[in-house]
Design a protein around this motif. Structure first.
Motif, PDB file in Angstrom:
ATOM      1  N   GLU A   1       0.842  -1.198   0.000  1.00  0.00           N
ATOM      2  CA  GLU A   1       0.000   0.000   0.000  1.00  0.00           C
ATOM      3  C   GLU A   1       0.875   1.246   0.000  1.00  0.00           C
ATOM      4  OE1 GLU A   1      -4.236  -1.460   1.759  1.00  0.00           O
ATOM      5  OE2 GLU A   1      -2.769  -0.751   3.254  1.00  0.00           O
TER       6      GLU A   1
ATOM      7  N   SER B   1      -4.058  10.539  -6.476  1.00  0.00           N
ATOM      8  CA  SER B   1      -5.129   9.747  -7.072  1.00  0.00           C
ATOM      9  C   SER B   1      -4.577   8.578  -7.882  1.00  0.00           C
ATOM     10  CB  SER B   1      -6.005  10.641  -7.954  1.00  0.00           C
ATOM     11  OG  SER B   1      -6.987   9.881  -8.621  1.00  0.00           O
ATOM     12  N   ARG B   2      -3.648   8.871  -8.777  1.00  0.00           N
ATOM     13  CA  ARG B   2      -3.092   7.816  -9.637  1.00  0.00           C
ATOM     14  C   ARG B   2      -2.243   6.839  -8.835  1.00  0.00           C
ATOM     15  NH1 ARG B   2      -3.323   8.801 -15.000  1.00  0.00           N
ATOM     16  NH2 ARG B   2      -1.364   7.729 -15.495  1.00  0.00           N
TER      17      ARG B   2
ATOM     18  N   ASP C   1      -2.927   5.746  -5.777  1.00  0.00           N
ATOM     19  CA  ASP C   1      -3.729   4.999  -4.807  1.00  0.00           C
ATOM     20  C   ASP C   1      -3.251   5.263  -3.377  1.00  0.00           C
ATOM     21  OD1 ASP C   1      -5.058   3.799  -7.008  1.00  0.00           O
ATOM     22  OD2 ASP C   1      -3.500   2.268  -7.128  1.00  0.00           O
TER      23      ASP C   1
ATOM     24  N   LYS D   1      -2.838   5.787   0.379  1.00  0.00           N
ATOM     25  CA  LYS D   1      -3.592   5.420   1.583  1.00  0.00           C
ATOM     26  C   LYS D   1      -3.233   6.336   2.746  1.00  0.00           C
ATOM     27  CE  LYS D   1      -6.021   1.822   0.278  1.00  0.00           C
ATOM     28  NZ  LYS D   1      -5.756   0.476   0.839  1.00  0.00           N
TER      29      LYS D   1
ATOM     30  N   LEU E   1      -9.761   7.039  -1.577  1.00  0.00           N
ATOM     31  CA  LEU E   1      -8.857   6.000  -1.081  1.00  0.00           C
ATOM     32  C   LEU E   1      -7.904   6.504  -0.002  1.00  0.00           C
ATOM     33  CD1 LEU E   1      -7.844   4.121  -4.370  1.00  0.00           C
ATOM     34  CD2 LEU E   1      -9.587   3.485  -2.699  1.00  0.00           C
TER      35      LEU E   1
ATOM     36  N   HIS F   1      -0.365   0.978 -13.065  1.00  0.00           N
ATOM     37  CA  HIS F   1      -1.639   0.906 -13.805  1.00  0.00           C
ATOM     38  C   HIS F   1      -1.485   1.112 -15.314  1.00  0.00           C
ATOM     39  CE1 HIS F   1      -3.293   0.925  -9.857  1.00  0.00           C
ATOM     40  NE2 HIS F   1      -3.173   2.227  -9.653  1.00  0.00           N
TER      41      HIS F   1
END
Length: 580
Positions: free
Chosen positions: A101, A144-145, A147, A149, A171, A429
């Motif tokens: 993460e 955002s891109r 992810d 946490k 997220l 991604h």
């Protein structure tokens, strides 16, 4: 071509004979100098950088010295870093953060940034530092891109750049404020409070060398920022390049001026000096010539790693460093980020008594790939020779094939054979985009270069139109996207315009919407808007109003043509041009 330079200031080097070392080099042999996690549980960056030293003879050695803006300092031994990074690791575990993460940092160069990086490595989460100078939109894009946490930041940066984004970042679970004493609500928390409540003992879990550890965003020319992902095995490249390129010796004091928001500031502003067991100096303040020279003097810096932008600024100033400052401890000056002109190398020889040693690498490579070494002749203006363990080549590339060019002086694409430890493992991604970076066993760097008869590489130019300004990698698309949000802008295209101080300045060509006139007031309003959204380092410094932008028949903006006409250069092939 300027005369070659022989370095004689330090007769004993870690790489005394480049040629023999290059041909006998083995990554496996070098990895024996790292200890690995106890019990053969793998390879973890934080263990190699901190914990193994804290368990040995370097336990009480100064590992990190942070210089505050007021010139006061805060010191950390290897034992201090072990305990504090363990506390941060426990903070993450207590928050429920799991392997892989993403933990982001948006701060200046403060101690919490470095502790957060090491603690994140310990829990096998992925660390991603951001420039504190970014405006809200670049911050949003990356959070955002990526992810995100967890975000480590300050109260001021949170309120100015993050709080307005929270509704768009579902997220993002926790914001840890470094300067907040009150624990806070369920989402915005006090890092100080959490650290005080956490244990300073942490057992690093089994870590595969291929486990992701670092995420760095780098801007492209045809899309949003790319997230280059690196693994724990990258620490071997950081160790080797610190030893052989930067020539770290026991007891050295090292200063890398780069912010960790730039990959250099993480690879060489955090990991490389620590894994080599030396003292790492960090300055919280931005560039100031007198301050920098006084730090070199006061801290008795041995190795100084900086950027061409800083070197060029120093060259413009009426300073005589060796006469005004005591720099006798300085034995190596390195530079990275943009091609270093021969004049800058020679300036170092004249003013510092040392040539500035240029080296080349990318966010994607994770560490230095081509360099000038203290044991080799320096050819001013050259990138140098490949790191032992790295096979570089010049190639001709088509859509499907790659042809390696061997004739000296031939210009082509700079390519590297796959397999070095710090090679990025993915664009987050974007697998298709990642795969396009390779042709068979070769990584395509996107840069153009040539190799001379002696094996030295020379940078020619970029194969795309990415902009390098003041150490930032700026992609036109993300700047243009913000410009298009302005109420007066119909179309926008951005190029890099050569600047003697910052490398390139961002210049925008703008087509206004009907009913608007391109006057100075509109120009200043657009620039102000861009600075607010992007930050001053990324926003355009010049704007030109045009009636049309050059495009292909498919609608692609020809930035290269804008740049050619701006600089009076040949326009090249215009067969696909629609209109201008």
């Amino acid at each position: 071509m300027p005369e070659e330079i022989v370095i004689t200031s330090h007769p004993v080097h870690n790489l005394p004979d480049y040629e023999s070392s290059y041909h006998s080099f083995s990554w496996q042999k070098e990895e024996q100098y790292l200890t690995g996690l106890p019990g053969n549980k793998g390879l973890n960056i934080a263990y190699e950088a901190v914990d193994r030293h804290a368990a040995g003879k370097l336990a009480n050695t100064l590992a990190l010295r942070c210089i505050r803006k007021d010139r006061s300092t805060r010191d950390f031994t290897y034992t201090d870093l072990q305990r504090l990074s363990a506390r941060f690791a426990n903070v993450l575990v207590n928050l429920g953060i799991k392997k892989g993460e993403k933990v982001f940092a948006l701060t200046g160069r403060i101690p919490e940034l470095y502790i957060a990086a090491l603690g994140t490595f310990k829990v096998t989460a992925v660390f991603c530092p951001l420039f504190s100078a970014f405006g809200p939109e670049p911050v949003f894009q990356r959070l955002s891109r990526g992810d995100a946490k967890v975000l480590v930041t300050t109260r001021a940066l949170f309120e100015k750049k993050v709080a307005p984004l929270l509704d768009r970042l579902p997220l993002l679970q926790f914001i840890l404020l470094t300067d907040e004493e009150v624990v806070g609500n369920n989402k915005v928390l006090s890092l100080q409070g959490l650290m005080q409540a956490a244990s300073d003992e942490f057992l690093i879990p089994a870590t595969n060398p291929g486990d992701p550890a670092l995420l760095h965003f780098t801007s492209g020319t045809t899309g949003m920022p790319k997230g280059a992902l690196h693994v724990h095995h990258a620490v071997l490249t950081h160790y080797v390049t610190g030893k052989y390129v930067l020539d770290f010796q026991p007891g050295d004091i090292f200063w890398c001026t780069a912010d960790p928001g730039w990959v250099t500031g993480t690879s060489y502003g955090i990991i490389a000096p620590l894994v080599n067991g030396i003292t790492n100096v960090v300055d919280e303040e931005d560039f100031d010539a007198a301050r920098w020279f006084s730090i070199l003097e006061e801290q008795k810096v041995n190795i100084w790693y900086t950027a061409p932008t800083a070197i060029r600024r120093l060259m413009r100033m009426n300073i005589r460093p060796r006469e005004e400052y005591k720099l006798q401890f300085l034995r190596l000056v390195g530079s990275v980020g943009e091609p270093l002109h021969a004049e800058a190398v020679l300036w170092g020889e004249e003013k510092l008594g040392l040539p500035v040693l240029d080296n080349w690498w990318q966010t994607e490579t994770g560490g230095i790939m081509i360099a000038n070494y203290p044991s080799l002749l320096v050819k001013p203006g050259s990138m140098g020779k490949p790191l032992p363990g790295i096979e570089a080549a010049i190639a001709e590339i088509t859509d499907k094939d790659i042809n390696i060019l061997t004739a000296p002086g031939t210009q082509g694409h700079l390519v590297l054979k796959k397999g070095w430890p710090s090679m990025f493992c993915a664009y987050l991604h974007e697998d298709e985009r990642y795969q396009k970076c390779f042709r068979g066993e070769w990584y395509i760097t996107g840069d153009l270069a040539k190799r001379d008869a002696d094996g030295y590489y020379w940078f020619v130019g970029r194969a795309d139109d990415i902009i390098k300004t003041s150490g930032h990698m700026v992609g036109p698309f993300e700047v243009e996207s913000i410009l298009m949000e302005h109420t007066t802008v119909a179309e926008a295209a951005v190029i890099g315009k050569p600047d003697p101080v910052i490398g390139e300045m961002v210049k925008a060509f703008i087509v206004l919407k009907q009913g608007f006139t391109g006057n100075e007031n509109v120009q200043q309003d657009i620039i102000a808007y861009a600075r607010k959204k992007l930050g001053a380092a990324v926003a355009p410094k010049e704007i030109a109003f045009v009636s049309e932008l050059p495009k292909t028949r498919s609608g692609k903006i020809l930035r290269r043509l804008l740049k050619a006409r701006e600089l009076g250069l040949p326009e090249g092939d215009t067969s696909t041009l629609e209109q201008f």
